[in-house]
Scaffold this active site. Structure first.
Site, mmCIF file in Angstrom:
data_model
loop_
_atom_site.group_PDB
_atom_site.id
_atom_site.type_symbol
_atom_site.label_atom_id
_atom_site.label_comp_id
_atom_site.label_asym_id
_atom_site.label_seq_id
_atom_site.Cartn_x
_atom_site.Cartn_y
_atom_site.Cartn_z
ATOM 1 N N GLU A 27 0.931 -1.292 -0.016
ATOM 2 C CA GLU A 27 0.001 0.017 0.031
ATOM 3 C C GLU A 27 0.868 1.326 -0.017
ATOM 4 O O GLU A 27 1.950 1.167 0.765
ATOM 5 C CB GLU A 27 -1.063 -0.141 1.273
ATOM 6 N N ASN A 69 -12.255 -3.293 0.638
ATOM 7 C CA ASN A 69 -11.316 -3.570 1.717
ATOM 8 C C ASN A 69 -11.897 -3.029 3.134
ATOM 9 O O ASN A 69 -12.416 -1.979 3.378
ATOM 10 C CB ASN A 69 -10.060 -2.376 1.430
ATOM 11 N N GLU A 70 -11.549 -3.918 3.997
ATOM 12 C CA GLU A 70 -12.063 -3.394 5.414
ATOM 13 C C GLU A 70 -13.580 -2.969 5.457
ATOM 14 O O GLU A 70 -13.543 -1.811 5.841
ATOM 15 C CB GLU A 70 -11.205 -2.669 6.200
ATOM 16 N N CYS A 83 -7.086 0.965 2.877
ATOM 17 C CA CYS A 83 -7.836 2.183 2.917
ATOM 18 C C CYS A 83 -7.639 3.268 1.743
ATOM 19 O O CYS A 83 -8.819 4.054 1.350
ATOM 20 C CB CYS A 83 -7.825 3.014 4.097
#
Ligand code: AHR
Length: 795
Positions: free
Chosen positions: A24, A351-352, A227
């Protein structure tokens, strides 16, 4: 002594792509990191949207004794490309004056005897101008220079190769672009790359960092982030849009600069083509994560009848990776220089993710992709928590849709890791498989890496249920830290692997191709001693008791009528009321800033805490602590963005969120809160409704954590043995069906729990290898305290 009987004859499940890596762009992992570009803000696109300190001339400075003699104007009326509309006009009244770029960190790192590829776009203003480009070290020492001519009314690209013909490089150089005589010119896309990039690729990546990745032999690489992917606006042309892959391919000039949600700018110079290329170069399966048309950070969602372009993005991505030249996107890949498909197998959507915004949208993506590309393994999301309502919501959706995998994330303390090595023991093999897409224990010390290693033996043991796992985050530039711990640390010149990196690497390099079964044999006495010891540790562990502290998270409010009732004896303790204000400055040490309202005796193991709470100002809800500063339970209501309720165990300032669900605190509402505690189990209620429950398991370290595998590529049997304790641990191994003499290669790491690698001591704790022999199918070994041993028995 414990005896482990290893069934070497029966290969069990394939280990597949179990251990991989996750990239990331956080901590300047891409720009100022892996992406080898040395100029910061090369296209004058930095903007306060990225970071409030940014502006179009960020990282640039005037070069002239008399600053008034140089005028810098940022223009947008006639750019080289509308995608990156800002460019610079320089007007100077003095000779050899202009601007300089300081690069990232402390400056541009120039290496002796290396070539650097410079390029920029120039346009003349009124008349041609001679432009001097030079690389200067500290004190203005000129390493090399070139004269370019801004002699065209149209934007023109200029390139120069600079050779550093010196015996010493410079870590803090700068690049100057100067007008030789008083005059003016326009400038854009100023770029400087080392020639020596990984695999010598143009627009390439930093070699030392890629080599560290290559050396791990990861089975897959998840990218381009967590994120960073889904935190953004829905409009793909917005400066702060979600991460849209189509913006990241093709000429770098046409990739629109983007807000990186970690507080800086992303040029997108490292884009999807480069990610696929990197995956191929290091021999890893590419595993992209795309947004699900939903941003849980800001509750932005695309309406269900407008999902098509987002789903098309997903389908086109698969075609870009795998399609042949006759397809639209396969042709684009070919034109970019890669006719051969990248062989994409996995695709993660989201994601999440928390909230029904995701579970509503995911099925549409899933159905469309399944129909067109049934072989692609689709990955859903199970929230950023290890348990609770959102975790369950993710799993339910994954099961309903038939996801191949589901992405779990958790960042925990070492105690949680040790207490949960059996987390996946009861997961079913015919369910969606777990993709542990982000995990780490809070730290880069040896104790962290050891706990992670013990936990990873639990992943290997349960490869029937866990298909993929990767540590997170991967990179940190020491000069720009957003998040700690990280696997690999670097500055502009050097890099090193943390102890966690080496552990990850050991597990990847010694994954093997199949799991092998083993059985632990203990004598009755050993079993008795072990159980007595485990019980002792459990009894000594801190109960859920001690000080009760309360605090309105970031505003004002009140707590009253607090009462603790011992459910075994009926005894009651009345706690005091609290009315409080929370100043911004106090939030750093919230425990200390919280108000103590009473105490729960340590021998109260079954009780109910009831209280009333009201928030009258602030953005979030309530914090309720039970315990002491360095070891407590934190019950949060209205946490994160006033969106959740969590039960967490904190030890030495490191948290482990045991369970989470969605919950928002409503201002001025008087809540009736209740926490039932039964030994290590907790259940939290608000206004009579059960919101979240959790078990605070005690970390009881086993004498050894073992996993066993077979490597079909060479016929080796692999045994991993992790000793997280302070005592040596002896064990006997019986390799069923093996006779004769065999060589064994051992790879080991050991250190004291507090030790770590640093920039000054990058190799303090690293693996070392040696060879031994075994005779017959059994042997004994003593495993040193705090050690990891991988044994490869060559059959
Ligand atoms: O790994 C750092 C961040 O942690 C990721 O962006 C996110 O997915 C998680 O919250």
């Amino acid at each position: 002594m414990q005896t482990f009987h290893i069934n070497t004859k029966e290969k069990r499940e394939e280990t597949g792509d179990l251990f991989g890596i996750f990239f990331e762009d956080i901590n300047h992992a891409a720009d100022g990191g892996l992406y080898a570009e040395l100029i910061q803000n090369r296209a004058f696109e930095f903007d306060p949207i990225d970071n409030k300190e940014y502006h179009a001339l960020y990282a640039w400075e005037k070069v002239c004794q008399d600053k008034e003699a140089v005028e810098l104007t940022i223009l947008t009326d006639s750019p080289y490309t509308e995608k990156n509309p800002h460019y610079l006009r320089i007007e100077t009244k003095k000779t050899l004056s202009g601007i300089k770029n300081k690069g990232f960190s402390k400056g541009i790192a120039l290496k002796a005897k290396e070539t650097y590829h410079f390029s920029c776009y120039l346009r003349m203003v009124n008349k041609p101008a001679d432009i001097k480009v030079r690389l200067v070290g500290k004190n203005g020492y000129e390493y090399t220079s070139a004269i370019l001519k801004a002699d065209s009314c149209e934007w023109k690209k200029h390139t120069v190769d600079f050779y550093i013909n010196e015996d010493e490089g410079c870590g803090e150089a700068q690049l100057e672009v100067l007008c030789c005589e008083p005059g003016s010119f326009e400038l854009d896309f100023v770029s400087l790359f080392p020639h020596d990039t990984y695999k010598n690729r143009k627009n390439g990546l930093r070699k030392d960092l890629c080599k560290l990745l290559e050396a791990m032999h990861p089975k897959f690489i998840r990218f381009p982030g967590g994120c960073l992917v889904h935190d953004g606006k829905l409009d793909e042309n917005a400066r702060d849009s979600m991460y849209r892959w189509k913006n990241t391919i093709g000429p770098v000039e046409n990739r629109p600069a983007r807000r990186n949600n970690w507080g800086y700018n992303q040029t997108l110079g490292l884009g999807y083509y480069e990610y696929f290329q990197l995956a191929e170069d290091i021999g890893a399966e590419p595993l992209p994560v795309i947004p699900a048309a939903y941003d849980p950070h800001h509750q932005r969602k695309v309406s269900l009848d407008e999902l098509k372009p987002w789903i098309d993005d997903a389908l086109d991505l698969i075609e870009f990776a795998n399609g042949d030249e006759t397809t639209v996107w396969g042709k684009k890949r070919t034109q970019l220089g890669h006719p051969k498909p990248f062989g994409l197998k996995y695709l993660a959507i989201g994601n999440e993710e928390v909230g029904e915004g995701f579970t509503e949208r995911y099925p549409y993506f899933h159905k469309a992709i399944r129909e067109k590309y049934p072989d692609i393994k689709l990955i859903g999301s199970a929230s950023p928590f290890a348990a609770g309502g959102e975790y369950e919501r993710g799993w339910k959706s994954a099961r309903e849709c038939g996801c191949d995998l589901i992405d779990e994330h958790f960042y925990m303390n070492t105690d949680w890791m040790i207490a949960n090595t059996d987390r996946y023991d009861n997961f079913k093999k015919d369910d969606s498989k777990v993709f542990l897409g982000e995990y780490a224990s809070w730290g880069n010390k040896w104790e962290n890496a050891l706990a992670e290693a013990a936990f990873m033996t639990g992943l290997e043991k349960n490869v029937h249920a866990v298909a993929l796992a990767c540590y997170a985050p991967m990179f940190a530039n020491v000069d720009y830290i957003n998040w700690k711990p990280d696997m690999i640390w670097f500055d502009s010149q050097n890099s090193y692997g943390s102890v966690n990196y080496h552990v990850q690497s050991m597990f990847m390099r010694h994954q093997g191709t199949h799991r092998l079964d083993f059985e632990l044999e203990e004598s009755p006495k050993e079993q008795y001693d072990r159980i007595v010891n485990e019980n002792k540790i459990k009894e000594k562990a801190k109960t859920i008791s001690g000080e009760v502290r309360v605090k309105v998270h970031d505003g004002e409010g009140a707590f009253f009528d607090a009462l603790v009732t011992n459910t075994k004896t009926g005894e009651k303790i009345h706690l005091s009321n609290h009315e409080g204000t929370m100043k911004q400055a106090e939030q750093r040490n919230a425990f200390a800033a919280a108000q103590k309202i009473g105490e729960i005796p340590s021998d109260w193991t079954e009780y109910t805490l009831t209280l009333k709470a009201k928030q009258t100002s602030g953005r979030k809800g309530f914090l309720i602590y039970i315990g002491e500063e360095n070891n407590h339970i934190l019950w949060t209501l209205g946490g994160w963005q006033n969106l959740d309720i969590c039960l967490e165990r904190f030890k030495d300032n490191k948290g482990a969120c045991l369970s989470e669900s969605m919950f928002s605190v409503v201002r001025h509402h008087e809540y009736n809160l209740k926490l039932n505690v039964n030994d290590r189990k907790m259940e939290a209620f608000a206004d009579g409704v059960s919101m979240v429950s959790a078990e605070d398991r005690v970390a009881v370290a086993k004498p050894l954590y073992i996993s066993t595998a077979y490597d079909g590529k060479c016929g080796d049997v692999i045994i991993k043995a992790i000793n997280v304790t302070e005592r040596a641990s002896d064990a006997r191994f019986v390799l069923q069906g093996i006779t004769g003499r065999h060589s064994v290669t051992l790879e080991q790491m050991k250190a004291m729990p507090y030790e770590e690698n640093t920039m000054d001591s990058p190799n303090k704790v690293v693996p070392y290898t040696y060879d031994e022999f075994i005779n017959g199918g059994s042997f004994t070994r003593s495993f040193e305290p705090f050690s990891i041993t991988v044994m490869r028995i060559h059959l």
